[in-house]
Design a protein around this motif. Structure first.
Motif, PDB file in Angstrom:
ATOM      1  N   LYS B  17       0.848  -1.192   0.000  1.00  0.00           N
ATOM      2  CA  LYS B  17       0.000   0.000   0.000  1.00  0.00           C
ATOM      3  C   LYS B  17       0.888   1.247   0.000  1.00  0.00           C
ATOM      4  O   LYS B  17       1.796   1.380   0.813  1.00  0.00           O
ATOM      5  CB  LYS B  17      -0.877  -0.014   1.254  1.00  0.00           C
ATOM      6  CG  LYS B  17      -1.888   1.119   1.286  1.00  0.00           C
ATOM      7  CD  LYS B  17      -2.778   0.991   2.511  1.00  0.00           C
ATOM      8  CE  LYS B  17      -3.715   2.187   2.621  1.00  0.00           C
ATOM      9  NZ  LYS B  17      -4.649   2.018   3.733  1.00  0.00           N
ATOM     10  N   CYS B  18       0.632   2.177  -0.912  1.00  0.00           N
ATOM     11  CA  CYS B  18       1.420   3.417  -0.961  1.00  0.00           C
ATOM     12  C   CYS B  18       1.075   4.280   0.251  1.00  0.00           C
ATOM     13  O   CYS B  18      -0.087   4.604   0.462  1.00  0.00           O
ATOM     14  CB  CYS B  18       1.139   4.185  -2.247  1.00  0.00           C
ATOM     15  SG  CYS B  18       1.957   5.803  -2.258  1.00  0.00           S
ATOM     16  N   PRO B  19       2.081   4.652   1.054  1.00  0.00           N
ATOM     17  CA  PRO B  19       1.790   5.441   2.256  1.00  0.00           C
ATOM     18  C   PRO B  19       1.338   6.856   1.933  1.00  0.00           C
ATOM     19  O   PRO B  19       0.757   7.526   2.785  1.00  0.00           O
ATOM     20  CB  PRO B  19       3.123   5.451   3.013  1.00  0.00           C
ATOM     21  CG  PRO B  19       4.162   5.156   2.006  1.00  0.00           C
ATOM     22  CD  PRO B  19       3.507   4.343   0.922  1.00  0.00           C
ATOM     23  N   THR B  20       1.585   7.323   0.738  1.00  0.00           N
ATOM     24  CA  THR B  20       1.193   8.687   0.384  1.00  0.00           C
ATOM     25  C   THR B  20      -0.220   8.748  -0.185  1.00  0.00           C
ATOM     26  O   THR B  20      -1.061   9.508   0.297  1.00  0.00           O
ATOM     27  CB  THR B  20       2.199   9.298  -0.623  1.00  0.00           C
ATOM     28  OG1 THR B  20       3.497   9.265  -0.042  1.00  0.00           O
ATOM     29  CG2 THR B  20       1.844  10.744  -0.957  1.00  0.00           C
ATOM     30  N   CYS B  21      -0.507   7.928  -1.201  1.00  0.00           N
ATOM     31  CA  CYS B  21      -1.817   8.052  -1.854  1.00  0.00           C
ATOM     32  C   CYS B  21      -2.753   6.886  -1.516  1.00  0.00           C
ATOM     33  O   CYS B  21      -3.933   6.918  -1.857  1.00  0.00           O
ATOM     34  CB  CYS B  21      -1.663   8.177  -3.373  1.00  0.00           C
ATOM     35  SG  CYS B  21      -1.169   6.648  -4.183  1.00  0.00           S
ATOM     36  N   GLY B  22      -2.231   5.856  -0.843  1.00  0.00           N
ATOM     37  CA  GLY B  22      -3.079   4.754  -0.430  1.00  0.00           C
ATOM     38  C   GLY B  22      -3.336   3.716  -1.499  1.00  0.00           C
ATOM     39  O   GLY B  22      -3.987   2.698  -1.246  1.00  0.00           O
ATOM     40  N   VAL B  36       8.847   3.047  -7.234  1.00  0.00           N
ATOM     41  CA  VAL B  36       8.159   4.345  -7.216  1.00  0.00           C
ATOM     42  C   VAL B  36       6.680   4.084  -7.483  1.00  0.00           C
ATOM     43  O   VAL B  36       6.329   3.310  -8.382  1.00  0.00           O
ATOM     44  CB  VAL B  36       8.730   5.292  -8.292  1.00  0.00           C
ATOM     45  CG1 VAL B  36       7.944   6.607  -8.339  1.00  0.00           C
ATOM     46  CG2 VAL B  36      10.208   5.571  -8.022  1.00  0.00           C
ATOM     47  N   CYS B  37       5.804   4.720  -6.690  1.00  0.00           N
ATOM     48  CA  CYS B  37       4.365   4.548  -6.875  1.00  0.00           C
ATOM     49  C   CYS B  37       3.951   5.074  -8.251  1.00  0.00           C
ATOM     50  O   CYS B  37       4.271   6.207  -8.609  1.00  0.00           O
ATOM     51  CB  CYS B  37       3.601   5.290  -5.773  1.00  0.00           C
ATOM     52  SG  CYS B  37       1.816   5.316  -6.055  1.00  0.00           S
ATOM     53  N   SER B  38       3.246   4.244  -8.981  1.00  0.00           N
ATOM     54  CA  SER B  38       2.878   4.630 -10.354  1.00  0.00           C
ATOM     55  C   SER B  38       1.784   5.694 -10.351  1.00  0.00           C
ATOM     56  O   SER B  38       1.574   6.376 -11.332  1.00  0.00           O
ATOM     57  CB  SER B  38       2.422   3.395 -11.137  1.00  0.00           C
ATOM     58  OG  SER B  38       1.477   2.674 -10.356  1.00  0.00           O
ATOM     59  N   LYS B  39       1.097   5.834  -9.220  1.00  0.00           N
ATOM     60  CA  LYS B  39       0.004   6.815  -9.184  1.00  0.00           C
ATOM     61  C   LYS B  39       0.486   8.197  -8.733  1.00  0.00           C
ATOM     62  O   LYS B  39       0.185   9.199  -9.367  1.00  0.00           O
ATOM     63  CB  LYS B  39      -1.097   6.306  -8.248  1.00  0.00           C
ATOM     64  CG  LYS B  39      -2.394   7.088  -8.402  1.00  0.00           C
ATOM     65  CD  LYS B  39      -3.484   6.503  -7.535  1.00  0.00           C
ATOM     66  CE  LYS B  39      -4.691   7.424  -7.490  1.00  0.00           C
ATOM     67  NZ  LYS B  39      -5.561   7.090  -6.356  1.00  0.00           N
ATOM     68  N   CYS B  40       1.252   8.241  -7.608  1.00  0.00           N
ATOM     69  CA  CYS B  40       1.599   9.554  -7.024  1.00  0.00           C
ATOM     70  C   CYS B  40       3.087   9.847  -6.997  1.00  0.00           C
ATOM     71  O   CYS B  40       3.515  10.860  -6.462  1.00  0.00           O
ATOM     72  CB  CYS B  40       1.018   9.672  -5.620  1.00  0.00           C
ATOM     73  SG  CYS B  40       1.976   8.773  -4.383  1.00  0.00           S
ATOM     74  N   GLU B  41       3.920   8.931  -7.539  1.00  0.00           N
ATOM     75  CA  GLU B  41       5.369   9.159  -7.559  1.00  0.00           C
ATOM     76  C   GLU B  41       6.029   9.056  -6.182  1.00  0.00           C
ATOM     77  O   GLU B  41       7.156   9.537  -6.016  1.00  0.00           O
ATOM     78  CB  GLU B  41       5.711  10.529  -8.173  1.00  0.00           C
ATOM     79  CG  GLU B  41       5.345  10.672  -9.633  1.00  0.00           C
ATOM     80  CD  GLU B  41       6.536  10.380 -10.543  1.00  0.00           C
ATOM     81  OE1 GLU B  41       7.574  11.038 -10.400  1.00  0.00           O
ATOM     82  OE2 GLU B  41       6.422   9.463 -11.373  1.00  0.00           O
ATOM     83  N   HIS B  42       5.328   8.518  -5.197  1.00  0.00           N
ATOM     84  CA  HIS B  42       5.994   8.303  -3.904  1.00  0.00           C
ATOM     85  C   HIS B  42       7.204   7.407  -4.128  1.00  0.00           C
ATOM     86  O   HIS B  42       7.104   6.363  -4.763  1.00  0.00           O
ATOM     87  CB  HIS B  42       5.029   7.640  -2.902  1.00  0.00           C
ATOM     88  CG  HIS B  42       5.700   7.233  -1.615  1.00  0.00           C
ATOM     89  ND1 HIS B  42       5.868   8.098  -0.570  1.00  0.00           N
ATOM     90  CD2 HIS B  42       6.275   6.060  -1.233  1.00  0.00           C
ATOM     91  CE1 HIS B  42       6.503   7.470   0.417  1.00  0.00           C
ATOM     92  NE2 HIS B  42       6.763   6.234   0.041  1.00  0.00           N
ATOM     93  N   HIS B  43       8.368   7.839  -3.591  1.00  0.00           N
ATOM     94  CA  HIS B  43       9.584   7.055  -3.746  1.00  0.00           C
ATOM     95  C   HIS B  43       9.782   6.150  -2.537  1.00  0.00           C
ATOM     96  O   HIS B  43      10.085   6.631  -1.456  1.00  0.00           O
ATOM     97  CB  HIS B  43      10.798   7.970  -3.920  1.00  0.00           C
ATOM     98  CG  HIS B  43      10.932   8.548  -5.299  1.00  0.00           C
ATOM     99  ND1 HIS B  43       9.906   9.216  -5.928  1.00  0.00           N
ATOM    100  CD2 HIS B  43      11.972   8.534  -6.179  1.00  0.00           C
ATOM    101  CE1 HIS B  43      10.318   9.602  -7.131  1.00  0.00           C
ATOM    102  NE2 HIS B  43      11.562   9.201  -7.314  1.00  0.00           N
TER     103      HIS B  43
HETATM  104 ZN    ZN Z   1       1.225   6.670  -4.235  1.00  0.00          ZN
END
Ligand code: ZN
Lengths: 322, 279
Positions: B17-22, B36-43
């Motif tokens: 689960k992406c901690p930034t966008c979920g 890297v999250c494909s949705k929000c670019e969280h690294h």
């Molecule tokens: Zn994300």
């Protein structure tokens, strides 16, 4: 299994240039008693211990303080200036604790902000430009860890101070007076000779910080202090300091005059030697001094090349006694 | 799938689960996208081996000093002896210590590369990290190649005490020689980089770039808020904050990193009329 130990302990060979200074302790075996690590921590932090300005006024003449980093403000946790050591002009930079609560608040308990380290860098450069030796006095619990420090680049300021000292083309003598708190101390502690008062401490993190992280309990600080080997004799054994300056029987806080006298004898003797060395020799020996730190094994590696001849070997006076 | 309880159809070994966008990210997809999250670019953090793979020209990496292992200068014991901690970290990671060094090419530019791995004892810097970086800098000086260091570290390794602290002096001494010789050093800061690593080599690059959102502080979160006793604003001590305060040249996303380093090194080479390095 261990085929090669790289730079384990520099030991007495690395201290060879100090061997004829009878006033210094260059081997922990010379100590009749060895204070516990925790006693050393208490002594190093004793509020009555001689702090930087106490030492400056007793050891040097005609001290003129120089203020400010030319960028942000004058940091009272670092004092610096020009003074004379037995008639020889030198630049002094030291971390300043207070002798009372009010004074400690004014000095931020000896915890410099980035502008303090930038003042130090400015004075290092000044010394280099006018060929004045640098003498630093280290006494800090650590660099100030608060948000203002972060905002103004605490890490960058420390890194630049270390960087500046490694290649500074003038002799540098470091004296750890009390607490040598991690990077905040190292920013003043790259030198050709690194001395410490007998009860000074030097560590990568405070015993309380180490206890909180490794033992998950700040009350284990005493245990942490022991494990960290942060007291003078340990530092000598590890080669982190080159020699200890003996303190009066009851500790430095009992007699500022005697303590200052011992510091002065050590500084005068060391400076006399360092000034005879060529700058290029000093810089390569300074490089080798720090290059040697590390306890490593390298299975299968070729033998280490022999170390370069240290500068002090060029002077008969400084040869180690048999 | 933000913020809800994790449904049974997303087991951990398959999904993150992406901690930034979920967003629920398929692990294989995440690895393919360099963590890297494909949705929000969280690294997300990236280990040293995949990092090297990503940064260097294919097949150009030759590892150096790979047999170096740490001694135990203090004979240090907390809840267990230091050698046991190292052995456990080695068994878990398959690496000898918290940095991997080697010679490589980045976009055709010859470099000495050191990459730290936060997974190995928090990326802490002891004798091995210090020696690998110092040797890399010395090779860079001797061979007139650029130096690139990718940092990810909690700082100096407490178990090595002042010997770890002295590594800062050792590494910086070597960097200062590199600086005098006019050989470039690029510092890449990734999440997290704190303490003695930030207060030495990570802050001394001719160019300093960081990945987005990386924690970059002199004091760790605990120290800063604990000592000063105040709550810090969101984003304090992150890459974006440091860029604003003037301590970074750029924030560069992971996908752009290789190309950007290659551009910088290429520019320096092209401008060196006397070609003092890089041939
Ligand atoms: Zn994300």
């Amino acid at each position: 299994m261990i085929d090669r130990i790289v730079g384990a302990r520099r030991g007495i060979e690395g201290n060879g240039h100090l061997a004829d200074d009878a006033n210094l302790i260059i081997d922990s075996g010379q100590l009749r008693t060895r204070a516990s690590a925790w006693d050393a921590v208490q002594a190093a932090r004793n509020i009555k211990r001689p702090h930087t300005l106490d030492v400056i006024t007793r050891v040097f003449d005609r001290f003129q303080e120089l203020h400010g980093d030319r960028g942000f403000r004058d940091d009272p946790a670092i004092v610096g200036g020009i003074a004379e050591l037995q008639g020889r002009p030198v630049v002094i930079v030291g971390e300043q604790k207070g002798a009372s609560t009010e004074e400690n608040i004014q000095r931020n308990f000896g915890m410099p902000h980035p502008e303090g380290y930038r003042k130090a860098i400015r004075l290092y450069r000044l010394a280099e430009k006018f060929h004045l030796p640098v003498i630093t006095l280290v006494d800090t619990p650590g660099a100030y860890p608060g948000p203002e420090g972060e905002e103004r680049g605490q890490a960058e300021a420390i890194a630049k101070a270390i960087f500046t000292m490694t290649r500074l083309a003038t002799p540098i003598i470091v004296v750890i007076l009390g607490e040598g708190g991690s990077g905040g101390a190292l920013a003043l502690a790259i030198g050709d000779v690194v001395l410490a008062l007998e009860n000074a401490i030097y560590s990568v993190i405070s015993p309380e910080g180490s206890a909180a992280i490794l033992w998950r309990s700040p009350t284990e600080a005493e245990r942490a202090a022991n494990a960290m080997r942060l007291a003078g004799p340990d530092l000598l054994d590890l080669g982190v300091v080159d020699a200890l300056i003996p303190e009066p029987a009851g500790g430095a806080h009992t007699d500022h005059e005697e303590t200052a006298k011992a510091i002065k004898i050590a500084l005068v003797a060391q400076l006399a030697k360092l000034e005879r060395a060529a700058t290029s020799d000093l810089l390569s020996a300074r490089y080798e001094r720090f290059r040697g730190f590390g306890t490593l094994a390298e299975p299968g590696a070729a033998a280490a090349p022999p170390a370069a001849e240290p500068w002090w070997r060029k002077f008969p006076l400084m040869r180690r006694r048999p | 799938m933000p913020f809800g309880r994790k449904p049974k159809e997303f087991p951990d070994h398959l999904w993150t689960k992406c901690p930034t966008c979920g967003e629920m990210l398929f692990n294989k997809q995440l690895v393919r996208n360099l963590n890297v999250c494909s949705k929000c670019e969280h690294h997300f953090r990236l280990g040293a081996r995949p990092r090297i793979e990503q940064l260097v020209d294919k097949g150009s990496f030759v590892e150096q000093d790979s047999s170096l292992v740490s001694g135990d200068p203090l004979r240090f014991v907390d809840s267990k002896p230091y050698p046991e901690r190292i052995a456990a970290a080695q068994a878990k990671s398959g690496e000898k210590d918290a940095a991997i060094a080697g010679t490589a090419a980045i976009g055709g530019n010859p470099v000495e590369l050191v990459v730290m791995d936060f997974e190995f004892m928090g990326g802490s810097m002891g004798s091995v990290v210090g020696e690998k970086i110092t040797r890399a800098a010395e090779r860079a000086l001797a061979e007139r190649r650029a130096l690139v260091i990718v940092s990810a570290s909690g700082g100096a390794r407490m178990q090595e005490g002042t010997i770890a602290l002295m590594q800062m002096g050792k590494i910086v001494s070597a960097l200062a020689r590199l600086d005098e010789a006019g050989i470039p050093y690029v510092s890449v800061i990734t999440d997290p980089t704190t303490g003695g690593v930030l207060a030495s080599y990570a802050s001394l690059g001719d160019l300093i770039v960081a990945e987005p959102g990386a924690l970059i502080r002199f004091s760790g979160e605990r120290v800063t808020s604990g000592t000063v006793g105040e709550k810090l604003p969101v984003g304090f001590g992150r890459s974006e904050f440091l860029l604003e305060k003037g301590f970074l040249d750029q924030i560069v996303s992971r996908a752009q990193l290789k190309e950007r380093i290659a551009f910088f090194l290429g520019s320096f080479r092209a401008a060196s009329q006397d070609v003092r390095w890089g041939l």
